[in-house]
Scaffold this motif. Structure first.
Motif, short mmCIF file in Angstrom:
data_model
loop_
_atom_site.label_atom_id
_atom_site.label_comp_id
_atom_site.label_asym_id
_atom_site.label_seq_id
_atom_site.Cartn_x
_atom_site.Cartn_y
_atom_site.Cartn_z
N PHE A 28 0.86 -1.19 0.00
CA PHE A 28 0.00 0.00 0.00
C PHE A 28 0.90 1.23 0.00
O PHE A 28 2.06 1.16 0.38
CB PHE A 28 -0.92 0.01 1.23
N PRO A 29 0.35 2.37 -0.42
CA PRO A 29 1.17 3.60 -0.42
C PRO A 29 1.19 4.22 0.98
O PRO A 29 0.26 4.05 1.76
CB PRO A 29 0.43 4.51 -1.40
N ARG A 32 -2.06 8.39 0.18
CA ARG A 32 -3.02 8.21 -0.93
C ARG A 32 -3.75 9.52 -1.14
O ARG A 32 -4.42 10.02 -0.22
CB ARG A 32 -4.00 7.10 -0.57
N HIS A 34 -6.66 11.67 -2.87
CA HIS A 34 -7.97 11.52 -3.51
C HIS A 34 -8.67 12.87 -3.43
O HIS A 34 -9.02 13.33 -2.34
CB HIS A 34 -8.81 10.43 -2.83
N ALA A 38 -5.46 14.09 1.43
CA ALA A 38 -4.36 13.13 1.47
C ALA A 38 -4.60 12.25 2.69
O ALA A 38 -4.76 12.76 3.81
CB ALA A 38 -3.01 13.82 1.55
N TYR A 39 -4.66 10.95 2.46
CA TYR A 39 -4.85 9.97 3.52
C TYR A 39 -3.48 9.35 3.81
O TYR A 39 -2.84 8.82 2.90
CB TYR A 39 -5.86 8.91 3.10
N SER A 41 -1.17 6.62 5.61
CA SER A 41 -1.13 5.30 6.25
C SER A 41 -0.39 5.40 7.58
O SER A 41 0.37 6.34 7.83
CB SER A 41 -0.39 4.31 5.35
N GLU A 86 5.23 12.92 -1.50
CA GLU A 86 4.03 12.77 -2.32
C GLU A 86 3.53 14.10 -2.88
O GLU A 86 3.13 14.18 -4.05
CB GLU A 86 2.92 12.10 -1.52
#
Length: 159
Positions: A28-29, A32, A34, A38-39, A41, A86
């Motif tokens: 997984f990144p 993320r 969207h 920004a989500y 992890s 990112e």
């Protein structure tokens, strides 16, 4: 580059990307994107070279509350490093929305909010009370991956 200038003024350095322990695979990144969010992890505390920061273990046993606080602060720097990679620029973050803090706790340790304050205090110091203010949870868990003392995930608004 307001946030990066502030990091420099405070003498804080963003760590290198996490060096995974041998055999570990994470499909997984770290971040993320969207839409305008920004989500992030779950991250743990990293040393400057990207290795897991010491000490490892449970807060309330091998680590004091203060060491847990520092681990949460280092976790914040690891999250900022992933966001920088990112987004390209931390000033794209317009608000910290939600933070979920997990503490690897010894039985009976109940001061998890004080530990996760290490993260929240860093974010408020860098972004201020309006952009840095966030909803937050701080929970104690029986174990965390690789015996890290703290793991934190987040959601931020971006431009």
């Amino acid at each position: 580059m307001h946030i990066e200038k502030r990091l420099d003024e405070l003498g804080l350095v963003l760590p290198e990307p996490m060096r995974l322990p041998p055999g570990a695979e994470l499909p997984f990144p770290w971040v993320r994107i969207h839409g305008d969010r920004a989500y992030v992890s779950g991250h743990g505390p990293l040393a400057a070279d990207g290795s897991l920061a010491e000490p490892l273990g449970k807060v309330g046993d091998r680590l004091t509350r203060e060491q847990g606080y520092q681990a949460a602060r280092l976790t914040g720097l690891a999250i900022l490093a992933s966001l920088k990679r990112e987004l390209g620029d931390l000033d794209r973050i317009t608000g910290w929305l939600r933070v979920y803090g997990m503490v690897n706790t010894a039985p009976g340790f109940t001061e998890t909010p004080g530990v996760i304050n290490g993260f929240s205090d860093l974010i408020l110091q860098l972004w201020g009370p309006e952009q840095g203010r966030h909803a937050r949870s701080a929970v104690g868990l029986a174990e965390l991956p690789y015996s890290i003392p703290v793991e934190i995930e987040a959601e931020v608004a971006i431009t």
